[in-house]
Scaffold this motif. Structure first.
Motif, mmCIF file in Angstrom:
data_model
loop_
_atom_site.group_PDB
_atom_site.id
_atom_site.type_symbol
_atom_site.label_atom_id
_atom_site.label_comp_id
_atom_site.label_asym_id
_atom_site.label_seq_id
_atom_site.Cartn_x
_atom_site.Cartn_y
_atom_site.Cartn_z
ATOM 1 N N CYS A 1 0.690 -1.237 0.040
ATOM 2 C CA CYS A 1 0.220 0.110 -0.209
ATOM 3 C C CYS A 1 0.906 1.280 0.106
ATOM 4 O O CYS A 1 2.030 1.270 0.419
ATOM 5 C CB CYS A 1 -0.887 0.056 1.227
ATOM 6 S SG CYS A 1 -0.017 0.236 2.810
ATOM 7 N N PHE B 1 -5.128 5.428 3.147
ATOM 8 C CA PHE B 1 -4.346 4.759 2.064
ATOM 9 C C PHE B 1 -4.877 5.773 0.714
ATOM 10 O O PHE B 1 -5.932 6.172 0.654
ATOM 11 C CB PHE B 1 -5.220 3.648 1.857
ATOM 12 C CG PHE B 1 -5.094 2.422 2.870
ATOM 13 C CD1 PHE B 1 -3.835 2.251 3.233
ATOM 14 C CD2 PHE B 1 -6.074 1.806 3.700
ATOM 15 C CE1 PHE B 1 -3.464 1.163 4.261
ATOM 16 C CE2 PHE B 1 -5.840 0.977 4.659
ATOM 17 C CZ PHE B 1 -4.361 0.559 4.743
ATOM 18 N N VAL C 1 -3.924 0.710 -2.948
ATOM 19 C CA VAL C 1 -3.563 -0.596 -2.235
ATOM 20 C C VAL C 1 -3.666 -1.575 -3.589
ATOM 21 O O VAL C 1 -4.131 -1.433 -4.506
ATOM 22 C CB VAL C 1 -4.560 -0.943 -1.329
ATOM 23 C CG1 VAL C 1 -4.697 0.079 -0.111
ATOM 24 C CG2 VAL C 1 -6.130 -1.039 -2.064
ATOM 25 N N VAL D 1 -4.660 -6.584 -0.319
ATOM 26 C CA VAL D 1 -5.157 -5.791 0.786
ATOM 27 C C VAL D 1 -6.812 -6.191 0.929
ATOM 28 O O VAL D 1 -7.341 -6.256 1.923
ATOM 29 C CB VAL D 1 -4.822 -4.358 0.668
ATOM 30 C CG1 VAL D 1 -5.559 -3.325 1.986
ATOM 31 C CG2 VAL D 1 -3.256 -4.102 0.391
ATOM 32 N N ASP E 1 -11.601 -1.353 -2.698
ATOM 33 C CA ASP E 1 -10.594 -0.202 -2.821
ATOM 34 C C ASP E 1 -11.315 1.155 -2.174
ATOM 35 O O ASP E 1 -10.461 2.082 -1.571
ATOM 36 C CB ASP E 1 -10.018 -0.067 -4.171
ATOM 37 C CG ASP E 1 -9.044 -1.119 -4.470
ATOM 38 O OD1 ASP E 1 -8.916 -2.042 -3.738
ATOM 39 O OD2 ASP E 1 -8.421 -1.060 -5.745
ATOM 40 N N THR F 1 -9.799 3.618 0.866
ATOM 41 C CA THR F 1 -9.412 4.888 0.690
ATOM 42 C C THR F 1 -10.173 6.049 1.144
ATOM 43 O O THR F 1 -9.838 7.053 1.107
ATOM 44 C CB THR F 1 -9.037 4.972 -0.958
ATOM 45 O OG1 THR F 1 -10.425 4.969 -1.437
ATOM 46 C CG2 THR F 1 -8.028 3.938 -1.316
#
Length: 257
Positions: free
Chosen positions: A24, A32, A35, A39, A47, A51
């Motif tokens: 990441c 984040f 990634v 992850v 995702d 994030t």
């Protein structure tokens, strides 16, 4: 006929997408930024979900304080090696991860790689649950361990010029037997004293790279007390998956700062 270049043969981003390790990029703001699929697969979040929320919101409540402190240390140019903490997956499963993280100060980013592990100290984990109601006791223990690790690091730095820096020399400096030193390092970090010495050397090397004062791998290797520049260069790449030469090229020139 032109031969294909190395760049065309090896796509680093493709490799990161395929690796089973969790990779990441995080911002200094605690979110984040990017990634890899591992992850999402490990934690069960998309995702977009990963994030959109602070990283610490995915961390086990009992590990949030120490995780936040460790992240702050990375932001202060202190690479993180073999740091273990617990995350909670979307289904509520406790996931143990072992992190290696390095700051990219120029871009205010942190590059992290984690491996999913099995908790080594189930008895200690059970005890920690019993102590949840008395976090002050746990925090004092963690504080004492952190202070001792700082003493260990200072001792290594004191003798950093000794290529054959021995566990015996360190145990004498720290006022304990070699056996006591081995047990304490193993309990706190899950490493041998020699492995922890190597981690300190790598940390010193990373700090030297980030300073922008040095321009060659040999200089960095010498400062960190490695036997040869070749060995240091190979080890650094194995641990961080980054080339020292690339980092030196990207580091700001001290004269320009």
């Amino acid at each position: 006929m032109n031969q294909p270049t190395f760049t065309s043969l090896f796509d680093l981003e493709y490799f990161i997408e395929l690796t089973p390790d969790l990779v990441c990029i995080a911002g200094y703001d605690g979110y984040f930024k990017k990634v890899n699929p591992a992850v999402s697969k490990t934690l069960g979040y998309t995702d977009e979900e990963l994030t959109s929320r602070p990283i610490n919101s995915f961390v086990h409540p009992d590990d949030q304080d120490i995780t936040a402190k460790s992240r702050q240390s990375v932001k202060e140019d202190q690479p993180l090696l073999n740091f273990e903490n617990r995350y909670l997956s979307k289904s509520g499963e406790v996931v143990w991860l072992s992190w290696t993280s390095i700051p990219i100060k120029r871009d205010h980013l942190i590059f992290g790689i984690a491996k999913k592990i099995n908790p080594r100290h189930k008895k200690e984990e059970a005890v920690s649950h019993l102590l949840v109601s008395n976090r002050g006791v746990v925090n004092e223990r963690l504080k004492a361990e952190e202070e001792w690790l700082n003493e260990f690091e200072d001792a290594v730095k004191k003798y950093i010029g000794h290529l054959n820096l021995s566990v015996g020399l360190l145990s004498t400096e720290l006022g304990m037997s070699e056996r006591q030193l081995f047990r304490k390092v193993k309990r706190i970090r899950g490493l041998t004293p020699n492995q922890l010495i190597q981690n300190v050397r790598l940390k010193i090397a990373s700090e030297a790279i980030s300073s922008g004062k040095y321009t060659t791998i040999a200089e960095i290797s010498n400062i960190a007390g490695f036997s040869t520049a070749t060995y240091f260069n190979r080890l650094y790449k194995e641990v961080y998956q980054l080339n020292v030469s690339d980092l030196l090229a990207a580091a700001p020139d001290e004269k320009e700062v």
